[in-house]
Design an enzyme around this catalytic site. Structure first.
Site, short mmCIF file in Angstrom:
data_model
loop_
_atom_site.label_atom_id
_atom_site.label_comp_id
_atom_site.label_asym_id
_atom_site.label_seq_id
_atom_site.Cartn_x
_atom_site.Cartn_y
_atom_site.Cartn_z
N ASP A 141 0.83 -1.21 0.00
CA ASP A 141 0.00 0.00 0.00
C ASP A 141 0.86 1.27 0.00
O ASP A 141 1.96 1.26 0.56
CB ASP A 141 -0.91 0.03 1.23
CG ASP A 141 -2.06 -0.96 1.13
OD1 ASP A 141 -2.37 -1.39 0.00
OD2 ASP A 141 -2.65 -1.30 2.16
N TYR A 153 5.80 -8.11 9.00
CA TYR A 153 5.53 -6.68 9.12
C TYR A 153 5.73 -6.17 10.54
O TYR A 153 5.54 -6.92 11.51
CB TYR A 153 4.07 -6.37 8.76
CG TYR A 153 3.66 -6.71 7.35
CD1 TYR A 153 3.69 -5.76 6.33
CD2 TYR A 153 3.22 -8.00 7.03
CE1 TYR A 153 3.30 -6.07 5.04
CE2 TYR A 153 2.83 -8.32 5.73
CZ TYR A 153 2.87 -7.35 4.75
OH TYR A 153 2.49 -7.67 3.46
N ASP A 189 -7.13 2.24 7.29
CA ASP A 189 -5.81 2.77 7.64
C ASP A 189 -5.89 4.30 7.73
O ASP A 189 -6.96 4.89 7.54
CB ASP A 189 -4.72 2.30 6.65
CG ASP A 189 -4.90 2.84 5.23
OD1 ASP A 189 -5.67 3.80 5.04
OD2 ASP A 189 -4.27 2.31 4.32
N ARG A 220 -4.21 -4.16 7.54
CA ARG A 220 -5.23 -3.17 7.94
C ARG A 220 -6.57 -3.84 8.26
O ARG A 220 -7.34 -3.33 9.08
CB ARG A 220 -5.38 -2.06 6.91
CG ARG A 220 -5.57 -2.45 5.49
CD ARG A 220 -5.30 -1.24 4.57
NE ARG A 220 -5.17 -1.63 3.19
CZ ARG A 220 -6.04 -1.33 2.24
NH1 ARG A 220 -7.12 -0.62 2.52
NH2 ARG A 220 -5.85 -1.71 0.99
#
Length: 301
Positions: A45, A73, A87, A188
């Site tokens: 993203d 992550y 998000d 997210r």
């Protein structure tokens, strides 16, 4: 008369900056590497930073297989606010005082979202619903549902819980988390679902991808660094790091390259890509074990 140096085949591990789409990074790399033949393995993203694996020249043939690998992550989840995109890029749709949420409650919520789970991807995403991108349907004001799909969250850990106050004055909690997950998992969506399970809403405020398969952030270079010095991981090294290895002699290597479906040793799991290497470590092909025979996925020799 001098000739331009040929762009080497291989992978480029980019530390993607925030605000860039994956396509933006590919476009930039085409200029740096002086070739149109650049692709990426799995999107990241625009808000997110970190590891984005690019393939240059013949290494683009590896990318579809690398995109399916495990990812890792680091991120920050804000409890107490929902957003339209799940998000910090999207507008806030609800605010709820999160100051009463306990660490026990958070840990229980995280446990529910760990392991093999069914996840509904974020609506503002590139998922295709009946042939049309989900985000395009959202922009068009359409009402629709995205079906849940199976993903695996092999690790979801909370390192820190910080009390904060949002811009609208709502007491919120910011969680510093790490996630190791299968391809196709939306971090997210984990933030959204954790907030929903705790009754206060949630969204992702920061995300950094630290690993894609065997390629970690330590090997990544910023676009500025790559502009200064293009660092390409040779295709043989990239394949050796990512896939099981099958070493063959010159005769069998030649047969494979000519399309002969050789018998594969039993040790190679069916349906999993295997790198075939010839004498001297030359990377010849990517194959998979199909009923004991080597089915070619991509040829490099």
């Amino acid at each position: 008369m001098s000739t331009a140096a040929k762009t080497p085949d291989g992978l480029v591990i980019v530390d993607k900056p925030s605000g860039f789409t994956s396509h933006d990074v590919v476009a930039k790399m085409r200029g740096i590497a002086k070739t149109r033949r650049v692709g990426h393995a799995g999107t990241l993203d625009p808000m997110a930073t970190g590891v984005l694996v690019l393939g240059v020249e013949r290494a683009t043939k590896l990318l579809g297989h690398l995109a399916l690998t495990e990812k890792e992550y680091l991120g920050t989840i804000r409890l107490g606010q929902d957003t339209v995109t799940d998000d910090a890029e999207g507008e806030i749709t609800s605010s709820t005082d999160a100051s009463k949420v306990t660490r026990e409650g958070i840990d229980a919520g995280v446990a529910e979202l760990s392991g093999a789970i069914m996840q509904v991807p974020s609506k503002v995403s590139a998922i295709k619903i009946d042939g049309k991108r989900s985000y395009a349907r959202v922009r068009g004001g359409e009402e629709f549902e995205i079906p849940a799909r199976p993903v695996t969250v092999s690790s979801f850990r909370v390192y820190d819980v910080r009390e904060a106050v949002a811009e609208d004055g709502t007491p919120v909690l910011d969680l510093v988390v790490s996630v190791v997950c299968s391809s196709g998992t939306y971090i997210r969506a984990l933030a959204r679902d954790l907030g929903a399970s705790l009754g206060v809403g949630g969204h992702l405020t920061a995300l950094r991808r630290t690993r894609v398969g065997p390629y970690g952030i330590d090997a990544a270079r910023t676009l500025d660094q790559l502009q200064e010095s293009l660092t390409v991981m040779p295709v043989a090294e990239a394949a050796s790091a990512a896939f099981a290895r099958w070493d063959v002699d010159q005769r069998r290597g030649g047969l494979l390259l000519n399309g002969v479906r050789l018998d594969m040793p039993d040790e190679y799991e069916a349906g999993k890509p295997v790198g075939v290497f010839g004498p001297g470590g030359a990377f010849l092909a990517l194959v998979e074990n199909q009923k004991g025979k080597a089915k070619s996925l991509a040829v490099f020799g």
